[in-house]
Design an enzyme around this catalytic site. Structure first.
Site, PDB file in Angstrom:
ATOM      1  N   ASP A  82      35.876  38.899  40.121  1.00 49.21           N
ATOM      2  CA  ASP A  82      35.634  40.297  39.755  1.00 49.21           C
ATOM      3  C   ASP A  82      34.172  40.463  39.357  1.00 49.21           C
ATOM      4  OD1 ASP A  82      36.375  42.954  39.248  1.00 49.21           O
ATOM      5  OD2 ASP A  82      36.774  42.539  37.139  1.00 49.21           O
ATOM      6  N   HIS A  83      33.511  41.458  39.900  1.00 47.69           N
ATOM      7  CA  HIS A  83      32.108  41.751  39.597  1.00 47.69           C
ATOM      8  C   HIS A  83      31.205  40.536  39.824  1.00 47.69           C
ATOM      9  CE1 HIS A  83      32.780  45.795  38.051  1.00 47.69           C
ATOM     10  NE2 HIS A  83      33.807  45.321  37.367  1.00 47.69           N
ATOM     11  N   GLU A 134      32.035  48.005  45.898  1.00 52.63           N
ATOM     12  CA  GLU A 134      32.059  49.172  45.011  1.00 52.63           C
ATOM     13  C   GLU A 134      30.988  50.160  45.425  1.00 52.63           C
ATOM     14  OE1 GLU A 134      31.491  50.326  40.281  1.00 52.63           O
ATOM     15  OE2 GLU A 134      32.290  48.349  40.823  1.00 52.63           O
ATOM     16  N   HIS A 174      35.091  51.609  32.297  1.00 55.31           N
ATOM     17  CA  HIS A 174      35.477  50.311  31.763  1.00 55.31           C
ATOM     18  C   HIS A 174      35.617  50.377  30.233  1.00 55.31           C
ATOM     19  CE1 HIS A 174      33.482  48.864  35.582  1.00 55.31           C
ATOM     20  NE2 HIS A 174      34.559  48.110  35.584  1.00 55.31           N
ATOM     21  N   GLY A 203      38.622  49.852  35.420  1.00 48.82           N
ATOM     22  CA  GLY A 203      38.848  50.568  34.171  1.00 48.82           C
ATOM     23  C   GLY A 203      40.200  51.244  34.130  1.00 48.82           C
ATOM     24  N   ASN A 225      42.652  47.878  38.195  1.00 52.24           N
ATOM     25  CA  ASN A 225      42.209  46.767  37.353  1.00 52.24           C
ATOM     26  C   ASN A 225      42.566  47.070  35.903  1.00 52.24           C
ATOM     27  OD1 ASN A 225      41.118  45.757  39.687  1.00 52.24           O
ATOM     28  ND2 ASN A 225      39.028  45.604  38.908  1.00 52.24           N
TER      29      ASN A 225
END
Length: 275
Positions: A82-83, A134, A174, A203, A225
């Site tokens: 993630d990210h 994203e 988030h 978020g 998420n």
């Protein structure tokens, strides 16, 4: 063994009108509770290693932990980065056994975001795994402000990157600790009108449960998420486990007492995505 890619779990979700939970992990205790909850509910789950998790535990270890849980599970488990912020970080996750890479180029100019995401999607697909990107920027509660996703830019991003899933900014933030907000249905509809790619909400803890259900059933949003909501559940359980007896000191015993409360909270979350 039920290890799966992101595309493998989102395809049926999109076709059948439900969403899959991307659950943000911080350690062994929460990730094993998440899998136990998914098995109890009979649904797939995405185990996510975000930046704070990776700062605590190396990617190569997290990959082994995720894959071990998948080996023992009866439901599909996705091992998801993630990210990820760089190509090298995404490559390390791939080499560590992850089955899905989320590259976050959302702070970059559009052309740069597209080019870098496309390169990572190509790397992922050559290895037989998935990629999430994203477009737009999802901000942080009491922190960086969001920049909403432009539908035309989203359509271009999806077409030119080849991502398997696309995270969008439609009122979500988030680290929101309550569900007082809500998502912009008109913007979601405008995005969905221009691209058929599965959509992701980061978020998700701040999205009311009723809206999660309706969006899972009626739109191309296939993944929410969830981090803050379950971190709160773990924190409350840990505090209770410590405070119930001031003479307790055994960490394993204390952490064991967090398991059932986190499983219960996770099962509640999973039910909000069944459409």
């Amino acid at each position: 063994m039920t290890l799966a890619t992101l595309a493998e779990v989102l395809g049926p979700a999109k076709a059948q009108g439900y969403a899959v939970a991307g659950l943000v992990t911080l350690g062994w205790e929460d990730m094993r509770a998440y899998v136990a909850a998914a098995e109890a509910e009979g649904c797939p789950v995405i185990l996510q290693a975000g930046p704070s998790c990776r700062a605590h535990t190396p990617l190569r270890i997290l990959g082994k932990m995720f894959r071990h849980l998948a080996d023992e599970a009866s439901v599909p488990i996705v091992a998801h980065l993630d990210h990820g912020y760089t190509f090298d970080e995404c490559k390390e996750a791939l080499d560590s056994g992850f089955t899905s890479l989320m590259f976050d180029g959302s702070r970059k100019p559009l052309d740069e975001n597209i080019a870098e995401t496309a390169a990572i999607a190509e790397m992922a697909h050559k290895a037989g795994i998935s990629c999430e990107g994203e477009i737009g920027f999802v901000g942080y509660d009491n922190g960086e402000a969001s920049a909403g996703t432009d539908p035309v830019e989203a359509a271009r991003f999806a077409a030119e990157t080849g991502v398997d899933a696309m995270a969008i900014s439609v009122g979500n933030v988030h680290l929101q600790t309550d569900q007082s907000g809500g998502l912009d249905g008109d913007r979601i509809a405008a995005i969905q009108a221009l691209t058929d790619v599965p959509l992701v909400i980061h978020g998700g803890s701040g999205v009311p449960a009723a809206q999660r259900r309706s969006l899972a059933a009626g739109t191309n949003i296939c993944k929410f998420n969830i981090g803050t909501e379950l971190r709160q559940a773990f924190g409350h359980a840990l505090r209770n486990a410590v405070n119930c007896d001031p003479d307790r000191f055994d960490r394993v015993q204390i952490l064991r007492d967090t398991h059932d409360p986190v499983v219960a909270a996770t099962r509640t979350v999973l039910r909000t995505m069944k459409g």
